[in-house]
Motif scaffolding. Sequence first.
Motif, short mmCIF file in Angstrom:
data_model
loop_
_atom_site.label_atom_id
_atom_site.label_comp_id
_atom_site.label_asym_id
_atom_site.label_seq_id
_atom_site.Cartn_x
_atom_site.Cartn_y
_atom_site.Cartn_z
N LYS A 104 0.79 -1.24 0.03
CA LYS A 104 -0.17 0.12 0.04
C LYS A 104 0.85 1.17 -0.02
N MET A 105 0.55 2.19 -0.98
CA MET A 105 1.38 3.38 -0.78
C MET A 105 0.54 4.70 -0.65
N ARG A 106 0.93 5.75 0.00
CA ARG A 106 0.42 6.95 0.41
C ARG A 106 1.34 7.80 -0.27
N THR A 126 -3.99 0.07 -7.82
CA THR A 126 -5.61 0.24 -7.64
C THR A 126 -5.50 1.39 -6.78
N VAL A 127 -6.25 2.41 -7.12
CA VAL A 127 -6.39 3.78 -6.41
C VAL A 127 -7.56 3.32 -5.23
N LEU A 128 -7.04 3.62 -4.06
CA LEU A 128 -8.07 3.51 -2.87
C LEU A 128 -8.71 4.83 -2.57
N SER A 129 -7.95 5.81 -2.67
CA SER A 129 -8.51 7.26 -2.32
C SER A 129 -7.71 8.09 -3.01
N ILE A 168 -2.71 4.07 -2.91
CA ILE A 168 -2.96 2.88 -3.83
C ILE A 168 -2.38 1.59 -3.29
N ILE A 169 -2.85 0.58 -3.92
CA ILE A 169 -2.45 -0.87 -3.62
C ILE A 169 -1.71 -1.14 -4.96
N VAL A 170 -0.35 -1.42 -4.61
CA VAL A 170 0.43 -1.81 -5.90
C VAL A 170 1.09 -3.03 -5.86
N VAL A 171 1.04 -3.66 -7.01
CA VAL A 171 1.85 -4.90 -7.11
C VAL A 171 2.87 -4.90 -8.06
N LEU A 172 4.19 -5.46 -7.64
CA LEU A 172 5.38 -4.95 -8.24
C LEU A 172 6.05 -6.37 -8.36
N ASP A 173 6.57 -6.70 -9.61
CA ASP A 173 7.65 -7.83 -9.78
C ASP A 173 8.84 -7.57 -9.16
N ARG A 174 9.86 -8.54 -9.21
CA ARG A 174 11.28 -8.39 -8.25
C ARG A 174 11.76 -6.68 -8.97
#
Length: 183
Positions: A104-106, A126-129, A168-174
Amino acid sequence: MEFEAVIRARIRGLRLARGWSLDVLAARCAMSPSTLSRLETGHRRIAIDQLVPIARALGTTIDELVEVARDDDVVIKPRRNAAHGHTTWLLTREDAPNGLVVAKMRITAKTRRGSLGVHPGHEWFTVLSGTARLHLGDRVVLVEEGESAQFSTMEPHAITAPDGPVEIIVVLDREGRRTHLDA
């Protein structure tokens, strides 16, 4: 022996979570119910060749059955990076076996600082807010609350917060993990 107790508890817990009796699991892994009962209760040692059919029957892997419990703190603490204008909460372990990291990133940075980043891989968020401004090369895409974006990270990119903080919730590869979280 404590290691075996953890495995026994996991087998029993997965069996009970599925609502299965000893007879049902025994039939699914081609063992007798009494053998399975002795394995679960500790009256018989567990052999590796027994774990394969048990894990398969329970819909899991041997790795998950024998995973060593960690003493890591269960509370996820934020990592602040004032230079890049974001705070990060890692939601998966950094050494996740599939190589993907969820965080999760702010983001509080209103404008892009420096150049856009480029690295191998893909990124999803995905944008949470709030509303995120996604800079992709010469394009700027506004991604609003509830919307998602995915892109190749070989495209020069950055995410900023033009109208105030964005989460946001972010999914990152290596590669994304190394670039965005270890910078």
